[in-house]
Design an enzyme around this catalytic site. Structure first.
Site, PDB file in Angstrom:
ATOM      1  N   GLY A  34       0.823  -1.266   0.030  1.00  0.00           N
ATOM      2  CA  GLY A  34      -0.042   0.009  -0.008  1.00  0.00           C
ATOM      3  C   GLY A  34       0.854   1.385  -0.013  1.00  0.00           C
ATOM      4  CB  SER A  35      -0.052   4.837   0.998  1.00  0.00           C
ATOM      5  OG  SER A  35      -0.354   4.574   2.367  1.00  0.00           O
ATOM      6  CD  GLU A  50       4.663  -3.543  -3.984  1.00  0.00           C
ATOM      7  OE1 GLU A  50       5.166  -2.520  -4.247  1.00  0.00           O
ATOM      8  OE2 GLU A  50       3.451  -3.977  -4.527  1.00  0.00           O
ATOM      9  CB  CYS A  99       3.068   0.079  -6.759  1.00  0.00           C
ATOM     10  SG  CYS A  99       3.163  -1.559  -6.925  1.00  0.00           S
ATOM     11  CD  GLU A 141       2.390   5.030  -6.023  1.00  0.00           C
ATOM     12  OE1 GLU A 141       2.835   4.038  -6.627  1.00  0.00           O
ATOM     13  OE2 GLU A 141       2.301   5.015  -4.879  1.00  0.00           O
TER      14      GLU A 141
END
Length: 480
Positions: free
Chosen positions: A228-229, A248, A286, A380
């Protein structure tokens, strides 16, 4: 009143005192109402995982493999139903939802195959005189029950990447799905419930995000695997420094088009791949292509091809078979991306294609002349936005890719093996894809990042190693 979807506690369906609504990102309509567990039910799931740890670890490889094979086969059998569910809860176009179903099928199949190969190694120790007659058996054993926290963008396959490796090595897992997209993981619970895994081997707990810190801190869950973030991921690691934490996280994936990738056919193909994978999942991946650096000798032609390819993409209702780019997960996400585009333009960027918002949908966008400190470059985007800039040779191109706080994957379009190996050596990323975009991922390969993009690796075999620790058995008096 519409049906309330149950969650899963120790392999059994349950409902709780509260619920959450799941809405379609495309038009906001109600898709489902999902029950949420109370603290006692959460505790029951975690306690059951702790109790099941020994039994699951001792379960024969064939039994673990059989359970994973069953799930793989059932996902394939119910593929169209699951794809429609993914589309409904996440807004992912149906064509990409089907691809996710296919990947999840493979992920569980790989888990079954790796469970059968999970054997350890024999190491002879008589390489020195003092070790005569000694031999070591090196095996890996689970670190303990796993808390798997998953995001909204791949609501089935990223859950699969938590569940399959955990069950393959024989460790229980608690899944906490994203509140916006819990339905795929709950359906996965139906399939797991069809297996003969010991009670407590798995739970799917639809707790709200504000309840997550208590789960993270629970000492009965010594492993936390989070996708996630960046902000949430590093906060988890800081909160539990003595736990084994796998992160991740995000990225701003870059592709370099080298000078030797110069034929019209090569540039057209690269442009098509870049256009597709900067906009697949509406850029909510991502490793979606966010930054492209092209050698100045090929830049103009590549940019023209990319712009044309992006303009051809069909945006609309994700349930439409023709749709290639759907909505973002919610209005707030779309408005944020719109603001970031506006900031870049205000700072001097030029919109080549797109740049507009319609509700939760952002038109696929290509920008040029973007200042290097703009958020669409530095952070991102997690939306369908692509920055394309020229570079002066290989040194400049590799440096521009590395000029990032993130380092998940990078793509390098080249036919020169020396360039490929140099990129592999110098790029500060977890993976380098030669001849294609950074968005390529095979579910069996090690996958993860460097720098702000996380720690640890996913990919079935790599995750199995991450969830376990080596334990050595030394035998003496052995005639080798």
């Amino acid at each position: 009143m519409s049906k309330v979807e149950p969650f899963w506690v120790a392999g059994r369906p349950a409902t709780g005192p509260t619920s959450v609504e799941v809405h379609h990102p495309w038009d906001g309509r109600l898709i489902a109402t999902v029950a949420q567990p109370d603290p006692a039910q959460v505790d029951a799931g975690v306690a059951a995982a702790a109790v099941a740890a020994d039994a699951l670890s001792a379960l024969p490889a064939h039994a673990r493999a059989a359970a994973l094979t069953h799930v793989s086969q059932r996902i394939a059998q119910r593929g169209e139903e699951i794809a429609a569910l993914i589309t409904a809860e996440s807004g992912k176009p149906l064509t990409w939802a089907r691809a996710e179903v296919a990947r999840a099928t493979s992920t569980f199949r790989w888990g079954a195959e790796e469970a059968r190969r999970w054997s350890g190694q024999l190491q002879r120790l008589d390489t020195d005189p003092a070790g005569a007659g000694h031999v070591a058996v090196v095996r890996r054993f689970p670190r303990g029950p796993v808390l798997g926290i998953t995001p909204f963008n791949f609501p089935l396959n990223l859950v699969a990447h938590k569940v399959a490796p955990a069950l393959a090595v024989g460790t229980p897992i608690i899944i906490k799905p994203a509140p916006k997209t819990p339905l795929s993981s709950l359906l996965l619970g139906e399939l797991l419930a069809e297996t003969d895994l010991p009670e407590g081997s798995w739970s799917v707990l639809t707790v709200p995000n504000e309840s997550m810190p208590d789960l993270v801190a629970d000492p009965r869950l010594p492993v936390v695997s989070f996708t996630g973030s960046e902000a949430v991921g590093w906060a988890i690691r800081d909160a539990v420094p003595r736990k084994h934490v796998v992160l991740e996280l995000g990225g701003n994936a870059a592709a370099l088009v080298a000078a030797d990738w110069s034929s019209a056919e090569d540039l057209r193909w690269a442009a098509q791949r870049i256009a597709t994978f900067s906009n697949y999942q509406a850029g909510q991946s991502c490793i979606a292509v966010q930054r492209v650096y092209a050698d100045r000798t090929v830049y103009d032609e590549l940019l023209a091809e990319v712009a044309a390819a992006v303009e051809r993409l069909h945006t609309g209702d994700p349930a439409d078979e023709a749709t290639e780019v759907g909505p973002l997960i919610d209005l707030a996400a779309a408005e944020r991306v719109e603001r970031w585009i506006g900031e870049a333009v205000d700072a001097g960027a030029t919109v080549v294609v797109g740049g507009k918002r319609d509700g939760t949908t952002i038109a696929p966008t290509v920008l040029r002349d973007v200042p290097p400190d703009a958020r669409v470059v530095r952070e991102e985007v997690f939306g369908p936005v692509l920055v394309v800039e020229p570079v002066d040779g290989l040194d400049d191109g590799l440096a521009r890719i590395n000029d990032s706080a993130h380092g998940l994957q990078a793509g390098v379009f080249t036919r020169n093996v020396q360039v490929a190996f140099r990129a592999h050596r110098e790029l500060e990323v977890g993976g380098v894809i030669v001849g294609d975009v950074p968005s390529y991922r095979a579910d069996q390969m090690p996958y993860g990042g460097t720098k702000a993009s996380g720690v640890g690796r996913e990919g079935v075999r790599a995750a199995m190693e991450d969830l376990t620790a080596e334990r050595v058995l030394v035998l003496t008096g052995v005639d080798l």
